[in-house]
Design an enzyme around this catalytic site. Structure first.
Site, PDB file in Angstrom:
ATOM      1  N   GLY A 106       0.825  -1.194   0.000  1.00  0.00           N
ATOM      2  CA  GLY A 106       0.000   0.000   0.000  1.00  0.00           C
ATOM      3  C   GLY A 106       0.861   1.246   0.000  1.00  0.00           C
ATOM      4  O   GLY A 106       2.098   1.185   0.041  1.00  0.00           O
ATOM      5  N   GLN A 107       0.198   2.390  -0.056  1.00  0.00           N
ATOM      6  CA  GLN A 107       0.881   3.683  -0.110  1.00  0.00           C
ATOM      7  C   GLN A 107       0.363   4.544   1.028  1.00  0.00           C
ATOM      8  O   GLN A 107      -0.812   4.857   1.108  1.00  0.00           O
ATOM      9  CB  GLN A 107       0.610   4.377  -1.453  1.00  0.00           C
ATOM     10  CG  GLN A 107       1.245   5.753  -1.583  1.00  0.00           C
ATOM     11  CD  GLN A 107       2.747   5.671  -1.798  1.00  0.00           C
ATOM     12  OE1 GLN A 107       3.250   4.762  -2.451  1.00  0.00           O
ATOM     13  NE2 GLN A 107       3.482   6.631  -1.248  1.00  0.00           N
ATOM     14  N   GLY A 108       1.263   4.924   1.933  1.00  0.00           N
ATOM     15  CA  GLY A 108       0.890   5.800   3.033  1.00  0.00           C
ATOM     16  C   GLY A 108       1.214   7.246   2.724  1.00  0.00           C
ATOM     17  O   GLY A 108       1.726   7.577   1.652  1.00  0.00           O
ATOM     18  N   GLY A 109       0.902   8.106   3.671  1.00  0.00           N
ATOM     19  CA  GLY A 109       1.145   9.526   3.463  1.00  0.00           C
ATOM     20  C   GLY A 109       2.620   9.868   3.375  1.00  0.00           C
ATOM     21  O   GLY A 109       2.995  10.882   2.794  1.00  0.00           O
ATOM     22  N   PHE A 110       3.481   9.019   3.954  1.00  0.00           N
ATOM     23  CA  PHE A 110       4.912   9.306   3.960  1.00  0.00           C
ATOM     24  C   PHE A 110       5.716   8.349   3.089  1.00  0.00           C
ATOM     25  O   PHE A 110       6.926   8.423   3.040  1.00  0.00           O
ATOM     26  CB  PHE A 110       5.453   9.254   5.395  1.00  0.00           C
ATOM     27  CG  PHE A 110       4.879  10.324   6.275  1.00  0.00           C
ATOM     28  CD1 PHE A 110       5.196  11.649   6.066  1.00  0.00           C
ATOM     29  CD2 PHE A 110       4.005  10.011   7.286  1.00  0.00           C
ATOM     30  CE1 PHE A 110       4.662  12.633   6.866  1.00  0.00           C
ATOM     31  CE2 PHE A 110       3.469  10.990   8.082  1.00  0.00           C
ATOM     32  CZ  PHE A 110       3.793  12.311   7.878  1.00  0.00           C
ATOM     33  N   GLY A 111       5.040   7.435   2.397  1.00  0.00           N
ATOM     34  CA  GLY A 111       5.767   6.531   1.521  1.00  0.00           C
ATOM     35  C   GLY A 111       5.096   5.172   1.446  1.00  0.00           C
ATOM     36  O   GLY A 111       4.159   4.867   2.191  1.00  0.00           O
ATOM     37  N   VAL A 145       4.603   0.894   1.499  1.00  0.00           N
ATOM     38  CA  VAL A 145       4.904  -0.219   2.392  1.00  0.00           C
ATOM     39  C   VAL A 145       5.001  -1.486   1.551  1.00  0.00           C
ATOM     40  O   VAL A 145       4.154  -1.738   0.688  1.00  0.00           O
ATOM     41  CB  VAL A 145       3.824  -0.374   3.480  1.00  0.00           C
ATOM     42  CG1 VAL A 145       4.161  -1.542   4.399  1.00  0.00           C
ATOM     43  CG2 VAL A 145       3.682   0.913   4.284  1.00  0.00           C
ATOM     44  N   LYS A 176       8.338  -0.212   5.658  1.00  0.00           N
ATOM     45  CA  LYS A 176       7.865   1.119   5.285  1.00  0.00           C
ATOM     46  C   LYS A 176       9.060   1.907   4.757  1.00  0.00           C
ATOM     47  O   LYS A 176      10.060   2.083   5.442  1.00  0.00           O
ATOM     48  CB  LYS A 176       7.249   1.850   6.473  1.00  0.00           C
ATOM     49  CG  LYS A 176       6.741   3.249   6.108  1.00  0.00           C
ATOM     50  CD  LYS A 176       6.354   4.057   7.338  1.00  0.00           C
ATOM     51  CE  LYS A 176       5.053   3.588   7.921  1.00  0.00           C
ATOM     52  NZ  LYS A 176       4.587   4.495   9.003  1.00  0.00           N
ATOM     53  N   ASP A 178      -4.164   9.958  15.082  1.00  0.00           N
ATOM     54  CA  ASP A 178      -4.645   9.560  13.751  1.00  0.00           C
ATOM     55  C   ASP A 178      -5.229   8.152  13.804  1.00  0.00           C
ATOM     56  O   ASP A 178      -4.947   7.305  12.957  1.00  0.00           O
ATOM     57  CB  ASP A 178      -3.522   9.638  12.724  1.00  0.00           C
ATOM     58  CG  ASP A 178      -4.043   9.651  11.292  1.00  0.00           C
ATOM     59  OD1 ASP A 178      -5.219  10.029  11.100  1.00  0.00           O
ATOM     60  OD2 ASP A 178      -3.294   9.281  10.367  1.00  0.00           O
TER      61      ASP A 178
END
Length: 561
Positions: free
Chosen positions: A359-364, A366, A380, A477
């Site tokens: 997946g794609q998080g707000g900071f990069g 995974v 991550k 969060d």
């Protein structure tokens, strides 16, 4: 107080030598990649090693030839060694020499006992082998590098233009091959206007020992694997390379066509003025170049030192956590928090391939990884372009490394190498809670008993953060996508990049509101006030989602600066 002439001269000499030292340092090449497979190795102090050292010495001593390319051999079969170097076609002899000299030492350290090796720098490549590599196309191993900025916003089909321009470079090289003697440079650049304020710069190059058709074949293969969709990219292979950027990355003056010769009469008139101009301007120009170069080198060094100092601080932080206990209440020393080598994580994730992306998080992104012993992990990879990546990395280590609870995702280690910032977690096979809740088919797997167990697990994790851990922590969060599920569907809270530590206060205020609308308490979203009540509000929203199976309406994530 009068300063003697000797003192002034000594001072000037020291300044000039210092600036010259900085200028020499600036010629150190920029490392890109190296390859030396362990499939074949040689014995230390063997004949092959002696021949390899002879080849490297010969390459270094012949780096002043001026044509930017040289190949040589040493020894006899079966210990014969073939070696060559290739400098970028726009480089001066001094920069080429600096790169090759550095590479001959560097490759011995990077590949201490491999019989075949290649190393790439921004300015040159150097390779050696136990097989004949002269006039032979080698497209593997190939290295694909890209600019981290995407190409959105260009006024014309960017990828098509890149391909067309590289093809024109290939044609230019073919023309050069036809009109020049064998062994001449096979190097071409081109500038193409994208708009009134943006230009595309492309470069293509082959080793001069290749024939024109072999060079074209190598460049065609590189073009087919060239990264697209970005503002820059390159492919490096042992025999050729191509690159494109939207900024000039080569010496424009060196590659620009020379003006036609002036008539003899005009030359004579100009020749009378040249000595006078040279005599009057050379000293001033030389000093200006040295001082300006020194300034930019100093600024770049300061910036690099600052970046390095940030990474050193984080490494110190990791070491600090290695010394501390993760369970302060019991006073028992927990196992050491490890720093994991980058090559291990590359191998585990298949070089961070898209197939392993979770997946794609707000900071990069995974990635899923599998270690050599079969253990599954989640990695991550903090984005280099994320302005908050370093902050999140520090938060993750500071907070989650000190927390141990069955309903918190466990941090196994981290990696800080070659500008990479990587966090390694235990692998959660069932992904995140939102995947099950908001999918009509998967939601059927969540009977009321499982939903109740998930609610209890999240509540236990929050209670631990707020009351039972050695630190009082506000997550800030908490949402369905930040609750991961293990093999038995047990929930584990993750993503502590936005968390805050509370000491002797009931609430705090921030100018930088972070999180996700819909899960935010009103006083936090509007006034920046947060406390343990903020997490409880988020938990209430999450509770309603678990019970109803419906997503909250305010789903836009944001970060206010």
């Amino acid at each position: 107080m009068q300063i003697s002439t000797v003192s002034i001269n000594l001072l000037l000499l020291v300044i000039v030598l210092s600036l010259l030292g900085l200028a020499i340092e600036a010629q150190q090449p920029t490392y890109l990649y190296h390859s030396c497979p362990n499939t074949t190795t040689f014995t230390v102090n063997s004949t092959y090693q002696a021949n390899r050292n002879t080849v490297l010495t010969s390459l270094s001593s012949n780096s002043t030839r001026g044509d930017g390319f040289y190949n040589t051999t040493a020894g006899r079969s079966p210990d014969m060694v073939y070696g060559l170097f290739l400098c970028r076609g726009d480089l001066s002899t001094s920069f080429c020499q600096a790169c090759v000299t550095f590479a001959t030492t560097d490759i011995s350290q990077l590949c201490p006992n491999q019989t075949t090796a290649v190393v790439w720098y921004d300015q040159c490549l150097l390779r050696y082998s136990n097989r004949n590599i002269f006039s032979v196309v080698a497209e593997e191993p190939a290295v694909r590098l890209r600019n981290t900025q995407n190409a959105n916003g260009t006024e014309i089909p960017f990828d098509q233009l890149v391909a067309a321009t590289v093809v024109m470079n290939m044609n230019d090289i073919t023309t050069q091959t036809e009109n020049k003697p064998a062994g001449s440079k096979k190097f071409a650049t081109r500038e193409t206007k994208l708009s009134s304020f943006q230009t595309l710069y492309t470069l293509a190059q082959c080793t001069p020992d290749l024939s024109g058709s072999a060079c074209s074949r190598c460049l065609q293969g590189a073009l087919e694997s060239l990264p697209t969709g970005w503002q820059g990219g390159r492919v490096l292979s042992p025999s050729c390379n191509v690159r494109y950027e939207i900024y000039p990355f080569y010496n424009l003056t060196a590659v620009s066509p020379q003006p036609p010769p002036a008539p003899e009469e005009e030359k004579q008139n100009k020749s009378n003025r040249i000595p006078v101009l040279v005599a009057s301007l050379s000293a001033i120009f030389g000093l200006a170049v040295v001082f300006i170069s020194g300034f930019f080198i100093w600024r770049r060094r300061n910036r690099r030192d600052k970046e390095n100092s940030q990474e050193v601080q984080l490494l110190d932080l990791v070491n600090e956590h290695s010394r501390e206990t993760f369970n302060g209440e019991s006073g028992e020393r927990s196992r050491e928090f490890p720093s994991i080598q980058l090559d291990i994580l590359h191998a585990a994730t298949n070089h961070f391939s898209d197939e392993n992306k979770l997946g794609q998080g707000g900071f990069g992104p995974v990635y899923k990884g599998t270690l050599a012993d079969g253990k599954e992990i989640a990695v991550k990879r903090l984005s280099e372009t994320s302005s908050q990546g370093l902050v999140e990395f520090k938060n993750e280590i500071m907070l989650i490394a000190k927390l141990q609870h069955r309903n918190l995702v466990r941090l196994l280690g981290c990696c800080l190498e070659k500008s990479e910032k990587l966090l390694v977690y235990e692998f959660m096979p069932n992904k995140s809670l939102d995947v099950f809740l908001f999918d009509s088919k998967l939601a059927a797997q969540l009977d009321w008993q499982k939903r109740f167990n998930i609610i209890k697990g999240i509540a236990r994790g929050i209670l631990y953060l707020h009351e039972d851990s050695r630190l009082k922590i506000i997550h800030r969060d908490l949402k369905a996508s930040n609750v991961l599920l293990d093999y038995e569907m047990n929930p584990k809270i993750s993503d502590f990049g936005m968390a805050r530590i509370f000491e002797d206060k009931n609430e705090a205020n921030t100018n930088r509101v972070v999180g996700t609308y819909g899960y935010m308490a009103p006083e936090y979203a509007m006034e920046g006030l947060f406390s343990i009540k903020s997490d409880v509000f988020s938990f209430g929203v999450l509770l309603l989602e678990i019970i109803s199976g419906k997503k909250e309406q305010w789903f836009s994530s944001f970060r206010a600066w």
